[in-house]
Design a protein around this motif. Structure first.
Motif, short mmCIF file in Angstrom:
data_model
loop_
_atom_site.label_atom_id
_atom_site.label_comp_id
_atom_site.label_asym_id
_atom_site.label_seq_id
_atom_site.Cartn_x
_atom_site.Cartn_y
_atom_site.Cartn_z
N ARG A 14 41.04 45.03 41.58
CA ARG A 14 41.22 43.80 42.37
C ARG A 14 39.97 42.93 42.31
O ARG A 14 40.05 41.71 42.14
CB ARG A 14 41.56 44.15 43.82
CG ARG A 14 43.01 44.55 44.03
CD ARG A 14 43.36 44.62 45.50
NE ARG A 14 42.56 45.63 46.21
CZ ARG A 14 42.89 46.91 46.30
NH1 ARG A 14 43.98 47.36 45.74
NH2 ARG A 14 42.12 47.75 46.97
N ASP A 15 38.81 43.56 42.45
CA ASP A 15 37.55 42.81 42.42
C ASP A 15 37.35 42.13 41.07
O ASP A 15 36.93 40.97 41.00
CB ASP A 15 36.37 43.71 42.74
CG ASP A 15 36.34 44.18 44.19
OD1 ASP A 15 37.07 43.58 45.02
OD2 ASP A 15 35.61 45.14 44.48
N HIS A 18 39.62 39.21 40.76
CA HIS A 18 39.16 38.07 41.57
C HIS A 18 37.95 37.38 40.98
O HIS A 18 37.70 36.21 41.29
CB HIS A 18 38.92 38.50 43.02
CG HIS A 18 40.19 38.53 43.82
ND1 HIS A 18 40.75 37.40 44.36
CD2 HIS A 18 41.03 39.54 44.11
CE1 HIS A 18 41.87 37.72 44.98
NE2 HIS A 18 42.07 39.01 44.83
N ASP A 22 39.02 33.69 41.43
CA ASP A 22 38.23 32.91 42.38
C ASP A 22 37.24 31.96 41.72
O ASP A 22 36.94 30.90 42.25
CB ASP A 22 37.49 33.83 43.34
CG ASP A 22 38.44 34.65 44.22
OD1 ASP A 22 39.61 34.27 44.33
OD2 ASP A 22 37.98 35.67 44.77
N GLU A 48 47.34 40.91 40.13
CA GLU A 48 46.75 40.40 41.37
C GLU A 48 47.33 39.05 41.74
O GLU A 48 47.59 38.78 42.91
CB GLU A 48 45.23 40.32 41.24
CG GLU A 48 44.51 39.94 42.51
CD GLU A 48 44.69 40.93 43.64
OE1 GLU A 48 44.44 40.54 44.79
OE2 GLU A 48 45.08 42.09 43.41
#
Length: 104
Positions: A14-15, A18, A22, A48
């Motif tokens: 997930r990180d 992102h 992001d 995601e």
């Protein structure tokens, strides 16, 4: 013998996803930076993004009833606390006034 397959935790996936989502950076650049395959990171990003588009799970009737009960209980406890604060302040003031020496 084949190469040892690396395992990544769900949080790491997930990180990493992102980092792309992001920041708007290219998947290739992020994949090179963190040392994973471009296609692998692309899959993580797709997963995601689809997870982010899903609506939050609905609250069932039992949970809704419990939530309403807890809100009502919380409101009652707040009123009780306010009453006790006022009562304590009243008794402190009464005690202070009864302990002051009276002038004759």
């Amino acid at each position: 013998m084949g190469a040892v397959r690396r395992k990544y935790t769900p949080q790491y996936r997930r990180d990493a996803a992102h980092l792309v989502i992001d920041t708007g950076r290219a998947i290739r650049a992020v994949a090179d930076e963190i040392g994973v395959g471009e296609q692998l990171l692309g899959r993580w990003v797709a997963i995601e993004r689809s997870r982010m588009d899903e609506p939050p799970p609905a609250v069932d009737l039992n949970e809704r009833a419990e939530l309403e009960r807890l809100r009502a209980e919380n409101a009652q406890l707040r009123m009780d606390r306010e009453f006790l604060k006022k009562a304590a302040a009243f008794f402190v003031a009464e005690n202070a006034s009864s302990q002051t020496p009276r002038s004759q």
